[in-house]
Design a protein around this motif. Structure first.
Motif, mmCIF file in Angstrom:
data_model
loop_
_atom_site.group_PDB
_atom_site.id
_atom_site.type_symbol
_atom_site.label_atom_id
_atom_site.label_comp_id
_atom_site.label_asym_id
_atom_site.label_seq_id
_atom_site.Cartn_x
_atom_site.Cartn_y
_atom_site.Cartn_z
ATOM 1 N N TRP A 121 0.842 -1.200 0.000
ATOM 2 C CA TRP A 121 0.000 0.000 0.000
ATOM 3 C C TRP A 121 0.874 1.246 0.000
ATOM 4 O O TRP A 121 2.092 1.161 -0.182
ATOM 5 N N TYR A 135 -1.201 13.981 1.850
ATOM 6 C CA TYR A 135 -1.452 13.077 0.726
ATOM 7 C C TYR A 135 -0.552 11.853 0.824
ATOM 8 O O TYR A 135 0.617 11.949 1.202
ATOM 9 N N SER A 136 -1.124 10.694 0.500
ATOM 10 C CA SER A 136 -0.350 9.456 0.469
ATOM 11 C C SER A 136 -0.024 9.117 -0.981
ATOM 12 O O SER A 136 -0.796 9.393 -1.893
ATOM 13 N N PRO A 146 -4.943 6.250 -3.070
ATOM 14 C CA PRO A 146 -6.360 6.637 -2.969
ATOM 15 C C PRO A 146 -6.700 7.526 -1.776
ATOM 16 O O PRO A 146 -7.639 8.315 -1.851
ATOM 17 N N HIS A 147 -5.951 7.423 -0.670
ATOM 18 C CA HIS A 147 -6.396 8.059 0.566
ATOM 19 C C HIS A 147 -5.713 9.411 0.822
ATOM 20 O O HIS A 147 -4.503 9.556 0.630
ATOM 21 N N THR A 148 -6.524 10.375 1.241
ATOM 22 C CA THR A 148 -6.001 11.622 1.776
ATOM 23 C C THR A 148 -6.230 11.610 3.285
ATOM 24 O O THR A 148 -7.200 11.024 3.773
ATOM 25 N N LEU A 149 -5.338 12.238 4.018
ATOM 26 C CA LEU A 149 -5.354 12.172 5.473
ATOM 27 C C LEU A 149 -5.535 13.587 6.023
ATOM 28 O O LEU A 149 -4.699 14.453 5.797
ATOM 29 N N TYR A 181 -2.990 7.634 11.310
ATOM 30 C CA TYR A 181 -3.830 7.022 10.286
ATOM 31 C C TYR A 181 -3.258 5.668 9.863
ATOM 32 O O TYR A 181 -2.042 5.482 9.842
ATOM 33 N N GLN A 184 -3.098 1.561 4.996
ATOM 34 C CA GLN A 184 -3.797 0.635 4.109
ATOM 35 C C GLN A 184 -5.236 1.070 3.881
ATOM 36 O O GLN A 184 -5.710 1.113 2.744
ATOM 37 N N SER A 185 -5.934 1.419 4.946
ATOM 38 C CA SER A 185 -7.356 1.758 4.834
ATOM 39 C C SER A 185 -7.600 3.258 4.723
ATOM 40 O O SER A 185 -8.666 3.677 4.278
ATOM 41 N N GLY A 186 -6.638 4.063 5.150
ATOM 42 C CA GLY A 186 -6.829 5.513 5.176
ATOM 43 C C GLY A 186 -7.687 5.990 6.321
ATOM 44 O O GLY A 186 -8.070 7.151 6.375
ATOM 45 N N LYS A 187 -7.981 5.096 7.274
ATOM 46 C CA LYS A 187 -8.854 5.458 8.389
ATOM 47 C C LYS A 187 -8.045 5.956 9.586
ATOM 48 O O LYS A 187 -6.947 5.468 9.851
#
Length: 205
Positions: A121, A135-136, A146-149, A181, A184-187
């Motif tokens: 990831w 940004y990742s 896909p994920h922004t934090l 965060y 992998q999930s961006g959560k």
């Protein structure tokens, strides 16, 4: 022989120099180009692999510049150099900005990277001038992940880090808060508000 890395030359390049132990004279070992404006931030890509016979941590460079791009460069072969794509964000901004440069993300303030889970990831995190979002990036796909934090509460992010295991990203904001965060999930996984950190410091004192 002692070596020196420089950035921001008149031709916007990165250069590595070797210093003679006796005379002190510098000689150019290698250089990398590609930025359209002087590089402003250069970091060795965290590398525990001994690629090409090089020592760990000294195989690839990540660099950001005044052209608002993020590049990965190999210190061994220029054929491996590339610009990481911002296509998702530039398309989103294309309706409002006519300049290619202005459609890119704001200038990078800080970055963190890891090769621990590179094939699984996102493995690079950046924060940008005035932005409450980090940004990742994925160096395998050479593009934004896909994920922004986001900082919570919203505030400009001024520092980023990645855990030694490569699973988590940490964001530090201008108001002193820290967010954790899952890459992998961006959560979000944890947060420490500025008030909580100050209270903990008082208790420790």
């Amino acid at each position: 022989r002692p070596e020196l890395l420089t950035a921001g030359a008149a031709d916007n390049s990165l250069r590595m120099w070797s210093s003679d132990l006796h005379s002190g004279e510098l000689s150019a070992l290698r250089g990398r180009a590609g930025h359209a404006a002087p590089p402003t931030l250069v970091r060795f890509h965290d590398d525990e692999l001994h690629v090409g016979g090089g020592p760990g941590g000294q195989t690839h460079l990540l660099s950001a510049g005044g052209d608002r791009t993020l590049r990965r460069s190999s210190i061994w072969s220029a054929q491996q150099d590339c610009e990481l794509s911002q296509g998702r964000e530039t398309k989103r901004r294309s309706m409002h900005e006519t300049s290619v440069r202005e459609r890119r993300l704001p200038p990078v303030l800080a970055l963190a990277s890891s090769q621990r889970r590179e094939r699984d990831w996102a493995n690079v995190v950046t924060c940008h001038a005035g932005s409450p979002v980090a940004y990742s990036w994925d160096t395998t796909t050479k593009a934004l992940a896909p994920h922004t934090l986001a900082a919570r509460p919203a505030a400009p992010i001024t520092a980023v880090a990645i855990s030694a295991c490569g699973n988590f990203a940490f964001l530090g904001s201008a108001i002193g808060a820290i967010d954790k965060y899952n890459l992998q999930s961006g959560k979000p996984r944890a947060a420490a508000a500025a008030e909580e950190r100050r209270a903990a410091a008082r208790r420790a004192a």
